[in-house]
Write a protein that holds these residues in place. Structure first.
Motif, short mmCIF file in Angstrom:
data_model
loop_
_atom_site.label_atom_id
_atom_site.label_comp_id
_atom_site.label_asym_id
_atom_site.label_seq_id
_atom_site.Cartn_x
_atom_site.Cartn_y
_atom_site.Cartn_z
N GLY A 45 8.73 8.47 2.07
CA GLY A 45 8.02 8.07 0.93
C GLY A 45 8.66 6.80 -0.04
O GLY A 45 8.30 6.04 -0.46
N ALA A 46 10.19 7.04 0.03
CA ALA A 46 10.83 5.96 -0.63
C ALA A 46 10.76 4.52 0.23
O ALA A 46 10.49 3.53 -0.55
CB ALA A 46 12.45 6.26 -0.61
N GLY A 47 10.50 4.64 1.59
CA GLY A 47 10.30 3.43 2.20
C GLY A 47 9.13 3.08 1.98
O GLY A 47 8.83 1.65 1.75
N ILE A 48 8.01 3.62 1.86
CA ILE A 48 6.65 3.37 1.86
C ILE A 48 6.43 2.65 0.44
O ILE A 48 5.79 1.71 0.09
CB ILE A 48 5.49 4.40 1.81
N ALA A 49 7.18 3.11 -0.64
CA ALA A 49 7.23 2.69 -2.05
C ALA A 49 7.91 1.35 -2.04
O ALA A 49 7.17 0.39 -2.83
CB ALA A 49 7.88 3.88 -3.08
N LEU A 50 8.74 1.05 -1.29
CA LEU A 50 9.72 -0.29 -1.44
C LEU A 50 8.56 -1.09 -0.70
O LEU A 50 8.31 -2.33 -0.93
CB LEU A 50 10.79 -0.07 -0.49
N LEU A 51 7.55 -0.83 0.47
CA LEU A 51 6.80 -1.67 1.07
C LEU A 51 5.63 -2.02 0.24
O LEU A 51 4.97 -3.16 0.13
CB LEU A 51 6.32 -1.03 2.37
N LEU A 52 5.33 -0.92 -0.84
CA LEU A 52 4.25 -1.45 -1.53
C LEU A 52 4.75 -2.42 -2.83
O LEU A 52 4.22 -3.22 -3.18
CB LEU A 52 4.01 -0.07 -2.54
N ALA A 222 13.17 -6.01 -0.18
CA ALA A 222 12.26 -4.79 -0.24
C ALA A 222 11.71 -4.27 1.17
O ALA A 222 11.73 -3.18 1.44
CB ALA A 222 10.89 -5.06 -1.30
N ASN A 223 11.02 -5.18 1.87
CA ASN A 223 10.49 -5.07 3.21
C ASN A 223 11.67 -4.43 4.12
O ASN A 223 11.35 -3.34 4.78
CB ASN A 223 10.08 -6.38 3.94
N GLY A 226 12.74 -1.15 2.84
CA GLY A 226 11.84 -0.25 3.21
C GLY A 226 11.82 0.43 4.56
O GLY A 226 11.68 1.56 4.79
N ILE A 227 11.54 -0.63 5.50
CA ILE A 227 11.69 -0.28 6.85
C ILE A 227 13.11 0.57 7.27
O ILE A 227 12.96 1.47 7.95
CB ILE A 227 11.81 -1.54 7.81
N ALA A 228 14.18 0.26 6.49
CA ALA A 228 15.62 1.05 6.84
C ALA A 228 15.28 2.30 6.27
O ALA A 228 15.80 3.36 7.14
CB ALA A 228 16.68 0.29 6.17
N CYS A 229 14.72 2.77 5.39
CA CYS A 229 14.68 3.96 4.62
C CYS A 229 13.64 4.85 5.71
O CYS A 229 14.03 6.12 6.06
CB CYS A 229 13.74 4.07 3.54
N VAL A 230 12.56 4.07 6.41
CA VAL A 230 11.59 4.93 7.24
C VAL A 230 12.54 5.17 8.55
O VAL A 230 12.40 6.16 9.13
CB VAL A 230 10.62 4.01 7.77
N VAL A 231 13.31 4.17 9.12
CA VAL A 231 13.98 4.35 10.27
C VAL A 231 14.92 5.57 10.21
O VAL A 231 15.29 6.30 10.94
CB VAL A 231 15.03 2.99 10.80
N ALA A 299 1.72 1.72 5.14
CA ALA A 299 2.04 1.06 3.57
C ALA A 299 0.97 -0.11 3.31
O ALA A 299 0.53 -0.02 2.10
CB ALA A 299 3.47 0.40 3.90
N PRO A 300 0.50 -0.98 4.32
CA PRO A 300 -0.53 -2.09 3.86
C PRO A 300 -1.85 -1.45 3.43
O PRO A 300 -2.45 -1.88 2.73
CB PRO A 300 -0.40 -2.98 5.06
N ILE A 301 -2.14 -0.36 4.44
CA ILE A 301 -3.39 0.39 4.22
C ILE A 301 -3.40 1.02 2.65
O ILE A 301 -4.36 0.98 2.06
CB ILE A 301 -3.79 1.23 5.37
N LEU A 302 -2.28 1.56 2.50
CA LEU A 302 -2.41 2.11 0.97
C LEU A 302 -2.38 1.35 0.05
O LEU A 302 -2.87 1.39 -0.99
CB LEU A 302 -0.90 3.08 0.96
N PHE A 303 -1.72 0.06 0.19
CA PHE A 303 -1.60 -0.97 -0.79
C PHE A 303 -3.06 -1.48 -1.12
O PHE A 303 -3.29 -1.49 -2.29
CB PHE A 303 -0.82 -2.11 -0.53
N TRP A 304 -3.96 -1.56 -0.08
CA TRP A 304 -5.14 -2.23 -0.26
C TRP A 304 -6.20 -1.17 -0.89
O TRP A 304 -6.85 -1.36 -1.70
CB TRP A 304 -5.72 -2.23 1.25
N ILE A 305 -5.82 0.36 -0.59
CA ILE A 305 -6.70 1.19 -1.12
C ILE A 305 -6.35 1.39 -2.65
O ILE A 305 -7.28 1.49 -3.49
CB ILE A 305 -6.25 2.64 -0.23
N LEU A 306 -4.81 1.35 -2.89
CA LEU A 306 -4.60 1.46 -4.45
C LEU A 306 -5.28 0.13 -4.98
O LEU A 306 -5.63 0.23 -6.38
CB LEU A 306 -2.96 1.36 -4.47
#
Length: 324
Positions: A45-52, A222-223, A226-231, A299-306
């Motif tokens: 979740g933290a990684g996706i938030a950073l990607l947003l 940020a990118n 975010g990826i590092a958090c996911v990894v 993340a990009p799909i969620l950004f588009w939806i939001l």
């Protein structure tokens, strides 16, 4: 033209399916089940938030480079559609679609939109390569972090200064293209180069280049964070610097000259190669690569939806109806 477009789609879909199939075929499904249970979804979740957050910074870059007055909301819509096209279209058609998206949502001319994306990609490449150099220096040497970051800062400043000569470099390219102006694609590319040169001359002053460099640095921080958090969420044993290195390889995989749909297949293979190089077996690395890719692509799909949901909610507000 229709036949060419169908060929691009078919070859890209085939390449993506083949590459993804090769990765999925290596999956150890027992390891995959364990991975689902041991993944830290809070870090996901933290990684996706950073990607947003990266998406919001990208919108600010769009606004910075706009040649006409445009609202930040319009730039967010343009950024949301742009990232969606990058993951939904084959080859580099997402970049081409990006020009139309900027024209439609921001009211820019096509040449100015192409110039905007050109400047963004130049700054992206500079900053990403510098960050890769820094991460490699920290990972493979015993040099203290501070000198490495100071060196990166100095090189970044020098490269940004060199971009002041971009107009002259574009003039050299234009002179080469003029010799082939009777051909269809060189003529089209020539128009883009001339427009980019005009934007560089009249729009890209020192302050704007500095701000673009700052936004680009923030975007990639940020990118990659975010990826590092996911990894790390998926593979907790990795150090932050190693996770950042995986993120850099993931981003650089986009320049591999193989036509796929939105990087599907290439990205999974790049992630699998990274974990294989780190010592993980292919059977274990395959589910890790797929899990990370699924999280990152959301993340990009969620950004588009939001962004679209925000537009829909705003359109329903009484204030918006009273004051068209």
């Amino acid at each position: 033209m229709g036949l060419r477009r169908r060929t691009i789609w078919l070859t890209s879909i085939a390449a993506s399916l083949i590459l993804i199939g090769l990765v999925v075929a290596q999956v150890d499904w027992g390891a995959a089940r364990v991975l689902v249970l041991t993944t830290n979804y809070g870090w996901i979740g933290a990684g996706i938030a950073l990607l947003l957050l990266e998406g919001l910074i990208s919108a600010a870059r769009f606004q910075l480079l706009a040649r006409t007055p445009v609202s930040y909301g319009a730039c967010m819509r343009a950024a949301a559609w742009y990232v969606l096209m990058l993951i939904g279209l084959p080859a580099r058609l997402g970049e081409v679609a990006g020009i139309g998206i900027i024209v439609h949502h921001m009211g820019e001319r096509a040449g100015a939109a192409a110039a905007s994306l050109l400047f963004q990609r130049l700054f992206d490449l500079i900053v990403l390569l510098l960050l890769m150099t820094g991460v490699c220096a920290l990972a493979f040497s015993k040099v203290a972090p501070l000198p490495v970051f100071l060196l990166i800062g100095a090189i970044l400043a020098m490269l940004l200064a060199l971009l002041s000569y971009l107009e002259a470099l574009l003039a050299i390219v234009a002179r080469r293209l003029i010799l082939r102006r009777h051909e269809k694609w060189p003529r089209r590319f020539l128009r883009v180069v001339l427009q980019a040169r005009m934007v560089s001359r009249h729009h890209m002053d020192r302050k704007r280049r500095f701000n673009l460099g700052a936004f680009t640095l923030l975007k990639w921080v940020a990118n990659l964070s975010g990826i590092a958090c996911v990894v790390i969420a998926v593979v907790s044993a990795l150090s932050p610097s190693t996770a950042l290195g995986v993120g850099i390889v993931y981003n650089l995989s986009a320049v591999i000259p193989i036509q796929t749909v939105g990087g599907f297949g290439i990205s999974e293979v790049a992630l699998l190669g990274s974990f294989s190089w780190l010592g993980y077996s292919i059977e274990v690395g395959a589910p890790i690569a797929i899990a990370i890719r699924l999280a990152l692509i959301s993340a990009p799909i969620l950004f588009w939806i939001l962004i679209l949901a925000g537009d829909a909610i705003f359109a329903l507000l009484p204030l918006n109806r009273d004051f068209p």
